[in-house]
Design a protein around this motif. Sequence first.
Motif, mmCIF file in Angstrom:
data_model
loop_
_atom_site.group_PDB
_atom_site.id
_atom_site.type_symbol
_atom_site.label_atom_id
_atom_site.label_comp_id
_atom_site.label_asym_id
_atom_site.label_seq_id
_atom_site.Cartn_x
_atom_site.Cartn_y
_atom_site.Cartn_z
ATOM 1 N N VAL A 239 0.858 -1.178 0.000
ATOM 2 C CA VAL A 239 0.000 0.000 0.000
ATOM 3 C C VAL A 239 0.894 1.228 0.000
ATOM 4 C CG1 VAL A 239 -1.706 1.315 1.307
ATOM 5 C CG2 VAL A 239 -1.798 -1.179 1.311
ATOM 6 N N THR A 240 0.534 2.224 -0.794
ATOM 7 C CA THR A 240 1.245 3.496 -0.790
ATOM 8 C C THR A 240 0.222 4.608 -0.628
ATOM 9 O OG1 THR A 240 2.923 2.607 -2.275
ATOM 10 C CG2 THR A 240 2.830 4.992 -2.048
ATOM 11 N N LEU A 241 0.458 5.503 0.331
ATOM 12 C CA LEU A 241 -0.424 6.626 0.608
ATOM 13 C C LEU A 241 0.371 7.908 0.417
ATOM 14 C CD1 LEU A 241 -3.031 7.863 1.851
ATOM 15 C CD2 LEU A 241 -1.954 7.538 4.090
ATOM 16 N N PHE A 242 -0.117 8.770 -0.459
ATOM 17 C CA PHE A 242 0.541 10.057 -0.697
ATOM 18 C C PHE A 242 -0.176 11.106 0.142
ATOM 19 C CE2 PHE A 242 1.354 7.483 -4.389
ATOM 20 C CZ PHE A 242 2.695 7.722 -4.627
ATOM 21 N N GLY B 138 4.020 3.976 3.125
ATOM 22 C CA GLY B 138 3.738 2.740 2.413
ATOM 23 C C GLY B 138 3.947 1.514 3.275
ATOM 24 N N THR B 139 3.440 0.387 2.769
ATOM 25 C CA THR B 139 3.690 -0.901 3.408
ATOM 26 C C THR B 139 4.189 -1.865 2.360
ATOM 27 O OG1 THR B 139 1.446 -1.727 3.026
ATOM 28 C CG2 THR B 139 1.845 -0.583 5.109
ATOM 29 N N ALA B 140 4.964 -2.825 2.805
ATOM 30 C CA ALA B 140 5.432 -3.890 1.932
ATOM 31 C C ALA B 140 4.571 -5.120 2.192
ATOM 32 C CB ALA B 140 6.899 -4.191 2.217
ATOM 33 N N GLY B 141 4.573 -6.053 1.277
ATOM 34 C CA GLY B 141 3.769 -7.254 1.400
ATOM 35 C C GLY B 141 4.070 -8.085 2.634
ATOM 36 N N ASP B 142 5.242 -7.880 3.237
ATOM 37 C CA ASP B 142 5.590 -8.636 4.441
ATOM 38 C C ASP B 142 5.122 -7.950 5.719
ATOM 39 O OD1 ASP B 142 7.311 -6.505 4.649
ATOM 40 O OD2 ASP B 142 9.139 -7.689 4.561
ATOM 41 N N GLY B 143 4.398 -6.840 5.584
ATOM 42 C CA GLY B 143 3.847 -6.161 6.748
ATOM 43 C C GLY B 143 4.662 -4.991 7.263
ATOM 44 N N GLN C 147 -0.402 1.929 13.497
ATOM 45 C CA GLN C 147 -0.765 0.575 13.905
ATOM 46 C C GLN C 147 -0.465 -0.326 12.723
ATOM 47 O OE1 GLN C 147 -4.715 -0.096 15.487
ATOM 48 N NE2 GLN C 147 -4.646 -2.179 14.757
ATOM 49 N N VAL C 148 0.624 -1.093 12.817
ATOM 50 C CA VAL C 148 1.054 -1.941 11.724
ATOM 51 C C VAL C 148 0.308 -3.275 11.762
ATOM 52 C CG1 VAL C 148 3.009 -3.122 10.655
ATOM 53 C CG2 VAL C 148 3.321 -0.857 11.651
ATOM 54 N N GLU C 149 0.247 -3.889 12.926
ATOM 55 C CA GLU C 149 -0.446 -5.172 13.078
ATOM 56 C C GLU C 149 -1.871 -4.934 13.539
ATOM 57 O OE1 GLU C 149 0.551 -8.258 12.337
ATOM 58 O OE2 GLU C 149 2.382 -7.411 11.556
ATOM 59 N N PRO C 150 -2.856 -5.657 12.980
ATOM 60 C CA PRO C 150 -4.224 -5.503 13.447
ATOM 61 C C PRO C 150 -4.349 -5.926 14.909
ATOM 62 C CG PRO C 150 -4.081 -7.082 11.623
ATOM 63 C CD PRO C 150 -2.701 -6.631 11.927
ATOM 64 N N ARG C 151 -5.189 -5.249 15.632
ATOM 65 C CA ARG C 151 -5.426 -5.570 17.039
ATOM 66 C C ARG C 151 -6.852 -6.083 17.196
ATOM 67 N NH1 ARG C 151 -2.599 -0.179 19.491
ATOM 68 N NH2 ARG C 151 -0.499 -0.753 18.876
#
Length: 71
Positions: free
Chosen positions: A6-9, A17-22, A65-69
């Motif tokens: 995901v990339t957010l401008f 952004g996020t990479a596929g590995d989280g 928040q990178v990991e869902p809670r």
Amino acid sequence: MRRFDVTLFVGDAVVIGTAGDGRAWISDTGGTTEINGVRVEAGEKKALRDDDVIKIGDSVVVRVQVEPRPV
């Protein structure tokens, strides 16, 4: 759980952004962003972790928040 890139401008200078590995990251071409009170230098790409606080410019503040809670 399936992960996506995901990339957010944000404006014309900040990219989150996020990479596929989280892993998540932020980059700022203008140098007006801080992570936990530490400035991100222009052109620098910094890793983000859970509970990091991002300040963009004078007014936008985001908590990471990178990991869902669990809800």
